[in-house]
Scaffold this active site. Sequence first.
Site, PDB file in Angstrom:
ATOM      1  N   LYS A 137      38.113 -29.217 -32.728  1.00 43.97           N
ATOM      2  CA  LYS A 137      37.394 -29.118 -33.996  1.00 43.97           C
ATOM      3  C   LYS A 137      37.556 -30.368 -34.841  1.00 43.97           C
ATOM      4  O   LYS A 137      37.185 -30.377 -36.017  1.00 43.97           O
ATOM      5  CB  LYS A 137      37.887 -27.891 -34.773  1.00 43.97           C
ATOM      6  N   ARG A 191      42.715 -11.845 -37.496  1.00 43.95           N
ATOM      7  CA  ARG A 191      41.290 -12.101 -37.631  1.00 43.95           C
ATOM      8  C   ARG A 191      40.473 -10.921 -37.157  1.00 43.95           C
ATOM      9  O   ARG A 191      40.817 -10.253 -36.188  1.00 43.95           O
ATOM     10  CB  ARG A 191      40.853 -13.357 -36.846  1.00 43.95           C
ATOM     11  N   PRO A 240      32.524 -23.868 -38.908  1.00 47.20           N
ATOM     12  CA  PRO A 240      32.828 -24.929 -37.948  1.00 47.20           C
ATOM     13  C   PRO A 240      33.785 -24.556 -36.823  1.00 47.20           C
ATOM     14  O   PRO A 240      34.979 -24.377 -37.030  1.00 47.20           O
ATOM     15  CB  PRO A 240      33.444 -26.033 -38.815  1.00 47.20           C
ATOM     16  N   GLU A 241      33.227 -24.438 -35.647  1.00 46.27           N
ATOM     17  CA  GLU A 241      34.012 -24.391 -34.428  1.00 46.27           C
ATOM     18  C   GLU A 241      33.476 -25.546 -33.579  1.00 46.27           C
ATOM     19  O   GLU A 241      32.689 -26.350 -34.071  1.00 46.27           O
ATOM     20  CB  GLU A 241      33.839 -23.044 -33.724  1.00 46.27           C
ATOM     21  N   HIS A 271      29.887 -29.273 -54.021  1.00 47.85           N
ATOM     22  CA  HIS A 271      30.991 -29.314 -53.068  1.00 47.85           C
ATOM     23  C   HIS A 271      31.037 -30.608 -52.265  1.00 47.85           C
ATOM     24  O   HIS A 271      31.713 -30.680 -51.250  1.00 47.85           O
ATOM     25  CB  HIS A 271      30.915 -28.112 -52.130  1.00 47.85           C
TER      26      HIS A 271
END
Length: 283
Positions: free
Chosen positions: A59, A248, A2-3, A92
């Site tokens: 986001k 990152r 998710p971005e 989940h």
Amino acid sequence: MPELPDVEGFRRVLDSCVRGRSIERVEVADPGVLREVTPWRLERALVGRCFAEPRRHGKWLIAATDGPVVLLHFGMTGSLVCCSPADPLGRHDRVAFVAGERQLRYRDQRKLQGIRLVADQDGVRRALSELGPDALDVGPAEFDELIDGRRARIKAVLMDQSVLAGLGNLLADEILWRARVAPDRQAAGLAAEERRRIHRAMRRVLRDSVRVGHIPAGSTWLTGRRDSPDPACPRCGTRLRRGRITGRTTLWCPHCQGEGQALSGAAGVPAVEQDPSDDPGRE
DNA sequence: CTCGTTGTTTCGAG
DNA sequence: ACTCGAAACAACGA
């Protein structure tokens, strides 16, 4: 995953799934995903309320109702799925907002407390006050102002949510690759021309990926190369370089983007400036 | 067992 | 004061 584009996709899921429908029940399978709200209080606040048109900032997904507002963040692994009551609860699936035959499920492998509840629009404003403007709303002039004077490396600045909201690790790499700027260049040291290229690449990448609701892994995108062991530049075929910025994993093309300032010397603007021989990349 | 992962928050150094 | 970056957080897969 998710971005910004993914969250925009979740926004559309919410919109088509439950907008205008009344919430009958909120099933919390795992309270670990709730931040500063108990399952009981969440249910109490939402039952009988109606989902309004959802919005997004960076986001964050802003799920307004005709009462309070639910704020959803998806961390690295979260998603939003539209289900029917018959669909078995996935491992989940942490929270289900039940509205008749439809239910919206917040699904996340991890439990990073992505769900918040605020009373009203002012609560939304307070909760998201640390965020910079949404990356889709930033024009070239504002982009310049945001970048101006930053001593951090450009990739770190692009990912800094308080500067600009919505870009993550993958988008930042993609944008810098398209703009032909090495990710470890200091933001403040970028020429006006380079800043303009980055802004334009950002607009383009966002437009194309928002359209499909995620970052495309097509052959002309850097993102698809991430997982291959020895990735090559989609544009020129040069072997991509892998490094680490702000903790990152960072991918870039030493030919298209330059080695970066660490290797090009203090005086050097990398050989990206003249663009005659390089073909301008295709979509 | 180790390392790595799309995210944010927190802490400490410069 | 401000800015940055690394670590912590957490669950899982290779």
